[in-house]
Write an enzyme that holds these catalytic residues in place. Structure first.
Site, PDB file in Angstrom:
ATOM      1  N   LYS A   1      31.492  11.868  53.186  1.00 27.89           N
ATOM      2  CA  LYS A   1      31.399  12.766  52.027  1.00 27.89           C
ATOM      3  C   LYS A   1      29.969  12.808  51.472  1.00 27.89           C
ATOM      4  O   LYS A   1      29.117  12.017  51.875  1.00 27.89           O
ATOM      5  CB  LYS A   1      32.402  12.331  50.954  1.00 27.89           C
TER       6      LYS A   1
HETATM    7  C1  LIG Z   1      38.348  13.054  52.360  1.00 23.70           C
HETATM    8  C2  LIG Z   1      39.411  13.879  51.748  1.00 23.70           C
HETATM    9  C3  LIG Z   1      40.380  13.367  50.858  1.00 23.70           C
HETATM   10  C4  LIG Z   1      40.583  11.945  50.471  1.00 23.70           C
HETATM   11  O1  LIG Z   1      39.875  11.041  51.091  1.00 23.70           O
HETATM   12  P1  LIG Z   1      39.954   9.480  51.097  1.00 23.70           P
HETATM   13  O2  LIG Z   1      39.652   9.152  52.511  1.00 23.70           O
HETATM   14  O3  LIG Z   1      41.301   9.037  50.682  1.00 23.70           O
HETATM   15  O4  LIG Z   1      38.895   9.008  50.151  1.00 23.70           O
HETATM   16  C5  LIG Z   1      41.250  14.269  50.270  1.00 23.70           C
HETATM   17  N1  LIG Z   1      41.198  15.576  50.521  1.00 23.70           N
HETATM   18  C6  LIG Z   1      40.310  16.107  51.360  1.00 23.70           C
HETATM   19  C7  LIG Z   1      40.302  17.589  51.572  1.00 23.70           C
HETATM   20  C8  LIG Z   1      39.396  15.279  52.026  1.00 23.70           C
HETATM   21  O5  LIG Z   1      38.538  15.824  52.897  1.00 23.70           O
END
Ligand SMILES: *Cc1c(COP(=O)(O)O)cnc(C)c1O
Length: 387
Positions: free
Chosen positions: A181
């Site tokens: 992210k």
């Molecule tokens: C990365 C992501 C999440 C949640 O990510 P975690 O791995 O739990 O931190 C939720 N929604 C989307 C669209 C994502 O790309």
């Protein structure tokens, strides 16, 4: 040649020293650094309070629990989303209602919200796909009273919707700090909610229901605790927050760089009809450029997506898939077999997108190489009649 990963975090000396500082301090778990990170987010997003936890999924799980989501309740989700968000709904005994997405933006369609909403709908969970802002007003204008708009802002930290920072635009939002992210804490997440009571309850639930961290109990003498309801173990560590404290101040710089790289991909891909970038919106917003997603026209190719990805891997290129449509995973297909009938765009996107390598440190030469390889694979796999 070295492998070009789909994503790589940008970790500087500051992050490393801060983590070492935590390790040497003798305090590793939730403590002063988590509190500082939460304050930093409050300042940035103009909030009274927010809750740092150990994943974006955990942030949603806590929020869903605080909405008392359970049997008989429905949550409208775009079928193109990360499966963990749907898993939470399912695990709480509620019903995920899959909605179709726009073919060009991969985002929840407001007319689907209108079509699927019932008096059992408790929340809708749009994704700010790829980092572009979802059209929140279009949902608000069709949502019934009492339904909660929850932004899945995992892709969109630092983005804006109509001049307002993502995370301050609605009732509640979740962010993720997974290593791919825009900002990372190794793993981590953030829950944002306008209702202070929900946030307080979520904080309590994130610490087994005892509500106080070990820091408060052991170091600050608040040893007495009580349990009003059983909770989870979702707290963020100070070791994780140590990373975040130096990542967050770099966010705008990261996004500037990502925007530049995305524009370069736009330029490199502009004459290739078989490969179409998706995730652009035309209303006022700031794109956070978490991922660069393209839709490949497999109708005219003699190669499956799996093979296509494998060919790229052979050329030392890693790509992501955002996302396979959740209704097509075996569990969901078996449980909700009729979903497929109306999810035309989601099905098509889910089978034909790939996300190209995009991270602040990728070089323009590497981007050029990626596009050259894409062109070659497309060129050598055109179906006969297209030659
Ligand atoms: C990365 C992501 C999440 C949640 O990510 P975690 O791995 O739990 O931190 C939720 N929604 C989307 C669209 C994502 O790309």
């Amino acid at each position: 040649m070295s492998f070009i990963p789909f994503s790589r975090p940008s970790i500087g000396k500051e992050e490393i020293s801060e983590v070492v500082d935590s390790l040497e301090s003798g305090w590793l778990t939730t403590g002063p650094k988590v509190e500082r990170l939460e304050q930093m987010f409050c300042t940035r997003l103009d909030l009274q309070d927010c809750l740092a936890v150990n994943s974006g999924t955990a942030a949603w799980h806590l929020l869903a629990k605080c909405l008392d989501l359970g049997k008989g309740d429905e949550v409208i989700v775009p079928a193109i989303t990360w499966v963990s968000m749907v898993n939470v709904i399912e695990l709480l005994g509620a019903t995920p209602v899959f909605a179709d997405v726009d073919i060009d933006t991969a985002m929840l369609l407001p007319e689907e919200v209108e079509r699927l909403q019932t008096d059992r709908t408790k929340a809708i969970l749009p994704v700010h796909f790829a980092g572009a802002a979802a059209n929140l007003d279009s949902y608000k204008s069709v949502m019934n009273e009492g339904v909660l708009l929850v932004e899945d802002a995992a892709h969109a930290l630092g983005g804006e919707y109509r001049g307002v920072e993502i995370g301050s635009c609605s009732d509640a939002a979740i962010f993720s700090f997974h290593p791919t992210k825009n900002v990372t804490t190794g793993e981590g997440g953030l829950l944002v909610c306008k209702d202070p009571q929900i946030l307080q309850r979520a904080r309590n639930l994130s610490l087994n229901g005892v509500g106080k961290s070990s820091w408060e109990r052991l170091e600050q003498g608040q040893s007495e605790v009580d349990v009003l309801e059983p909770g989870y173990k979702y707290n963020m560590l100070d070791i994780q927050a140590a990373l975040g404290l130096h990542q967050l101040p770099k966010l705008d710089g990261f996004i500037e760089k990502r925007t530049e790289l995305a524009e370069y991909y736009d330029f490199l891909l502009k004459d290739i009809d078989e490969i179409r970038p998706i995730g652009r919106v035309s209303y006022e917003h700031k794109h956070a450029w978490h991922i660069y997603v393209v839709k490949i026209n497999f109708d005219i190719l003699d190669i499956s997506r799996a093979q296509f990805v494998f060919e790229l891997k052979k050329q030392h290129i890693g790509v992501g898939l955002h996302f396979k449509s959740v209704h097509q995973f075996s569990y969901y297909k078996n449980k909700y077999p009729h979903a497929n009938n109306t999810l035309t765009n989601s099905t098509e996107l889910g089978e034909s997108v790939i996300s190209l390598p995009l991270f602040p440190a990728i070089s323009k030469q590497d981007q050029e190489y990626v596009v050259t390889c894409l062109k070659k694979i497309v060129g050598s796999n055109l179906k006969r009649k297209w030659l």
